[in-house]
Each structure stands twice: as structure tokens, then as C-alpha cells.
Design an enzyme around this catalytic site. Structure first.
Site, PDB file in Angstrom:
ATOM      1  N   TYR A 113       0.865  -1.188   0.000  1.00  0.00           N
ATOM      2  CA  TYR A 113       0.000   0.000   0.000  1.00  0.00           C
ATOM      3  C   TYR A 113       0.899   1.235   0.000  1.00  0.00           C
ATOM      4  O   TYR A 113       1.967   1.206  -0.602  1.00  0.00           O
ATOM      5  CB  TYR A 113      -0.960  -0.086   1.199  1.00  0.00           C
ATOM      6  CG  TYR A 113      -2.208   0.727   0.993  1.00  0.00           C
ATOM      7  CD1 TYR A 113      -2.974   0.608  -0.161  1.00  0.00           C
ATOM      8  CD2 TYR A 113      -2.601   1.658   1.954  1.00  0.00           C
ATOM      9  CE1 TYR A 113      -4.098   1.390  -0.359  1.00  0.00           C
ATOM     10  CE2 TYR A 113      -3.732   2.437   1.767  1.00  0.00           C
ATOM     11  CZ  TYR A 113      -4.476   2.308   0.608  1.00  0.00           C
ATOM     12  OH  TYR A 113      -5.594   3.077   0.415  1.00  0.00           O
ATOM     13  N   LYS A 168     -21.440 -18.956 -10.655  1.00  0.00           N
ATOM     14  CA  LYS A 168     -20.646 -18.859 -11.883  1.00  0.00           C
ATOM     15  C   LYS A 168     -19.205 -18.484 -11.549  1.00  0.00           C
ATOM     16  O   LYS A 168     -18.248 -19.041 -12.092  1.00  0.00           O
ATOM     17  CB  LYS A 168     -21.277 -17.760 -12.744  1.00  0.00           C
ATOM     18  CG  LYS A 168     -20.766 -17.707 -14.108  1.00  0.00           C
ATOM     19  CD  LYS A 168     -21.752 -18.350 -15.011  1.00  0.00           C
ATOM     20  CE  LYS A 168     -21.207 -18.558 -16.374  1.00  0.00           C
ATOM     21  NZ  LYS A 168     -22.171 -19.105 -17.272  1.00  0.00           N
TER      22      LYS A 168
END
Ligand SMILES: NC(=O)c1ccc[n+]([C@@H]2O[C@H](COP(=O)([O-])OP(=O)(O)OC[C@H]3O[C@@H](n4cnc5c(N)ncnc54)[C@H](O)[C@@H]3O)[C@@H](O)[C@H]2O)c1
Length: 461
Positions: A113, A168
Site C-alpha cells: 500500500y 458462476k
């Protein structure tokens, strides 16, 4: 005729008297109403009672209730609670995000980060293509729906569609290591859907459109393909077409027919049927007759929309009109992606010898497969309880794996054809027969074979 299956699997916790016959009485009660026991566990034992967990498959929610009521009616038996195992699987959703980097201390944080990440952002700003190298874009697909054509449930909206999209995404990960994320849009407006997908596209390496109703799905896909620099694939169209064309290639091998001499009837000219016809046309079949709810599609028919106009212009060489039953006479192949129970054994008998019948309407096919088998040489359905299951899972994970690996910016029919051939060729000649024209969805060879074929076709593009 439905059979008890794991989609309606329940666990019933019952208290029964501690007699020698208790277990037998309980299992007989389940069997009497047609339940199929898959597990039977003692969870507590006391001087005056035993507590069992009985897990069984049912045919429907009503059938599950019949089973429970049958147990509750036994003398001295009390049903404590019933858990629906399908609902349990869905508690809190089926997928999650996990971090690939360790975040143990300030050092880690500074790289993953701020401040380190800023240099990565600058690199991408200077060279946008680096997004594929340095971000999740490399391996991530959006599964986009508006919830208008979900399974056989119709227009149930975006929130209700989410469990299907999560499933899915889970399949993408399991079969091809693709990170897919559901994007369920709260609009059914074509322009808004296109704009929304355009706006989110920077994150993704591909867009999988899902369960968007025809005919809007055609325009949405076509316009997004024009606008975006990543592949856009409507699975209900092309996933189905790939598997059907692959399965047909093998079915024709079994019966020894040449597609260029075959008359093919495609019943249902919606999302699936239109894409099947277009992909089949690359194989130059003798003729295709498209049939929808109004009968055989031909250029002189009234009220053809632009999709049907195109289909009418490129099929039906003799310009035939009539019903599905008329179309079937002399046909070599029937492919149904339409509605349940449209014909019977008598109509299959009018087809050519060694007829091939793919009856794919879900959950109930165009013809009962057992009836179709009376006269057809090969029968396939979308169901898992019959041989030759046509299931899109054979296609979409490998297709996107190949597209992502090739850094493809678009998708072509050549890639779809390559995927269809790859699925067919996973079934080696020594395994091929009338009951085995497509590989199992759990065959680990399928997704890599499809991915390789699509990647090669993309790189040749
Ligand atoms: N792998 C699979 O097994 C698979 C894949 C895709 C679709 N399907 C099934 O195919 C069916 C159609 O799916 P879709 O997404 O293309 O739907 P759709 O709504 O886009 O199209 C349906 C088509 O069927 C036609 N139709 C409806 N009733 C008919 C009738 N009585 N006679 C003739 N034609 C009729 C309609 O006119 C339309 O052309 C569904 O049952 C779906 O579950 C199965």
C-alpha cells in the site's frame, strides 16, 4: 419424471424411542414416500430416547415436506428441526476475496500500500497496458447481469440473480483459476447497462454477460464489443453454442454422417438458438431450419425482428413454412433450446435414420429423453441425470482462461470454433459412443484444452 437429487437435500433431526426397530422404522418411513437417504447419524443417546440426523434427497420442496411429515407421524417420533442443505451452502454467499500478499508489518504495508503503491500507479498512468501486468485485470472477469432471464425463473431482478452469478464465479475459479466477480445491475435499460459496463471495464480482463434476456442481449453484446478493448462474451449465447457444436461434431462421428449433407432443425431462436445457428453455419450444414414459437422461420413470415430477419436470410434454403413437426420430417439433427414437451416418439420416427436429438430446454426438455431414444441414435439433454449432458461449464472457464492468457482484446468466431473442437477432441476415439459424446464437466482435461485452443486462435488473430 424428476428423481430425488442433491438440489433438494435436507437433514431432519428426529427424536425416537430407544427401541431396536427405531432406525428401521425411520428409514422405512422415508423410503415409503420416495426419499433417498444419503446419511444416517446418531447425534444423542439417552435412556428414554435417541436423536438421529437423517439426511436425504427429495424431488421438490413439497416432497421434502412429505418426508418430514411421514417421520413426524410415526408413534413416539418427534421432528426437532429440518435444515435445507442448499440454503446452508448459501449462508453468507459462496465466494470471497483473499489477499495474495502478506501484511505483517510496516515494511509489507509500505510496499503493498502507501507509499510504495504510488509508483505502481504512476507506471500504469504512463503505460496503461501495464494494468494487465501489475493489477488484478490480468486474471479478472466481470459476470454481468440485469437479472432479466435467470435460469428458467425469468425476470427476477439483480439481487435474486446474485446466487447464480456467485456460483458462476465459483466455477470460473474451480475449473480455470479465473477470478470472476458478480456485477448485478439495478437497471434493465439497454443504454444504462452498456454505460455501466463501459464504466467498470478498466478493472477487468473480460466481460461475461449472463442471463440478460433476448433480444436486448444481442444489442448489448454487439455495442460493448465495439466500445471495449477487452473480450465480451454472452455465455447464454456462445457458451451454449460452443458446447452444442462440439457435441454435434462427436455425435456425427458416432453415426458416420457429414454435416455438409445434414438437415439440422434448431428449435428456439432466442439467445441460445441464434448463437447455435451462427456457429453451426461455420461448419456449412446441408440446411438449417430455425423454428420458434410461431413455427418455421422464413423470409416471408410477418413481424420478423432484425435477429430473425438475419436468420431467415441465411437458413431454410427452400423457404419452407410450417410447424416444428413439419420441420422434423427427414431431419438428421434436432437441437432444441426452446420449451418443454413439444413432440414425442412419433415425430422422431419421421426424422432421417440415425437421428440425433439434443433436447436442451431446462428443466424439462422438448421431448422426454426416454421417448426420444425409441427412434433416435443419439440423445443429449441439459440434465445431469441422463447421459450426454450439454453444460456450459465445459466451455466458459477455458474460454476465458485462454482469452486472459492471450491478453485478447476481442473475441472472434474462430476462437469459438476452436473451443468447440477442443471440447469434442477431449473425447478420444476409444471412449466415443452414443452415450458419451461430451466429456464430463469434471474432466480435468477440458478447461486446459479449451484454453489452449482459444489462446492459439487469439494469437493467430
Ligand atoms: N446447456 C443447456 O442445456 C442450455 C443452454 C442454454 C439454454 N438452454 C435452455 O434453452 C431454453 C431457451 O433458452 P434461451 O436463453 O435461448 O431463451 P430465449 O427466451 O432467449 O429463447 C426462447 C426461444 O424459444 C422459442 N419458443 C418458446 N416456446 C416455443 C414453442 N412452444 N415452440 C417453439 N419454440 C418456442 C421462442 O420463440 C424463442 O425463440 C431454456 O429452456 C434454457 O434453459 C439450455
Amino acid at each position: 419424471m424428476p428423481v430425488p437429487g442433491p438440489g433438494y437435500s435436507i437433514t431432519i433431526r428426529v427424536e425416537a424411542p430407544p427401541t431396536a426397530s427405531a432406525a428401521g422404522d425411520l428409514t422405512s418411513a422415508v423410503g415409503r414416500v420416495g426419499g433417498v437417504i444419503t446419511a444416517f447419524d446418531v447425534v444423542e443417546s439417552h435412556a428414554d430416547r435417541v436423536v438421529f440426523d437423517i439426511t436425504c434427497n427429495a424431488m421438490s420442496a413439497n416432497h421434502a415436506k412429505d418426508i418430514t411429515d411421514g417421520l413426524d407421524a410415526l408413534p413416539g417420533v418427534r421432528v426437532r428441526k429440518v435444515s435445507d442443505r442448499t440454503f446452508l451452502v448459501h449462508l453468507g454467499g459462496k465466494i470471497e476475496v483473499t489477499s495474495k500478499v502478506a501484511l505483517r508489518n510496516r515494511d509489507d504495508l509500505s510496499r503493498a500500500y502507501t507509499p510504495g503503491v504510488a509508483r505502481i500507479c504512476q507506471a500504469i498512468a504512463a503505460n496503461p497496458e501495464d494494468a494487465r501486468r501489475l493489477t488484478i485485470k490480468r486474471n479478472t472477469v466481470a459476470v454481468v447481469t440485469d437479472g432479466t432471464a435467470v435460469l428458467g425463473l425469468g425476470n427476477i431482478g439483480p439481487a435474486a440473480a446474485l446466487p447464480v452469478m456467485e456460483g458462476k464465479a465459483a466455477l470460473f475459479k474451480k475449473f480455470a483459476g479465473v477470478d470472476a466477480w458478480p456485477v448485478c445491475l439495478d437497471t434493465q435499460d439497454t443504454e444504462e447497462i452498456i454505460r455501466a459496463v463501459e464504466l467498470i471495464a478498466p478493472v477487468y480482463g473480460g466481460i461475461n454477460l449472463e442471463d440478460i434476456a433476448a433480444p436486448r442481449c444481442f444489442e448489448i453484446e454487439a455495442r460493448l464489443r465495439e466500445k471495449l478493448d477487452i473480450p465480451v462474451f454472452h455465455d447464454d449465447q456462445h457458451g451454449t453454442a460452443i458446447v452444442v457444436v462440439g457435441a454435434l461434431r462427436n455425435a456425427l462421428r458416432v453415426v458416420g454422417k457429414d454435416i455438409t449433407k445434414c438437415k439440422v432443425v434448431v428449435c428456439g431462436v432466442g439467445a441460445a438458438g441464434s448463437a447455435i445457428i451462427r456457429l453451426l453455419q461455420h461448419q456449412k450444414p446441408g440446411d438449417i431450419l430455425a423454428v420458434d414459437i410461431h413455427g418455421i422461420v422464413h423470409p416471408k413470415r410477418d413481424n420478423l425482428d432484425s435477429n430473425l430477419e438475419q436468420i431467415a436470410a441465411s437458413t431454410n434454403v427452400e423457404g419452407k413454412a410450417g410447424t416444428l413437426h413439419d420441420a422434423l420430417v427427414g431431419a438428421d439433427v434436432f437441437i432444441g433450446v426452446s420449451a418443454p414437451n413439444l413432440f414425442g416418439a412419433a415425430q422422431v420416427a419421421t426424422m432421417s435414420s440415425d437421428a440425433i436429438v439434443f433436447a436442451l430446454a431446462n428443466p424439462d426438455p422438448e421431448i422426454d429423453p426416454v421417448e426420444a431414444q425409441q427412434h433416435a441414435a443419439i440423445v443429449a439433454t441439459g440434465r445431469s441425470d441422463y447421459p450426454n449432458q450439454i453444460n456450459n461449464v465445459l466451455a466458459f472457464p477455458g474460454v476465458f482462461r485462454g482469452l486472459l492468457d492471450a491478453h485478447a482484446t476481442s473475441i472472434t468466431d474462430a476462437m469459438l470454433v476452436a473451443a468447440a473442437n477442443a471440447i469434442a477432441d477431449v473425447v478420444e476415439p476409444e471412449r466415443l459412443n452414443a452415450s458419451f459424446i461430451v466429456p464430463s464437466v469434471f474432466d480435468n482435461a477440458v478447461a486446459p484444452a479449451v484454453a489452449e485452443a482459444v489462446k492459439n486462435a487469439a494469437q493467430a488473430n
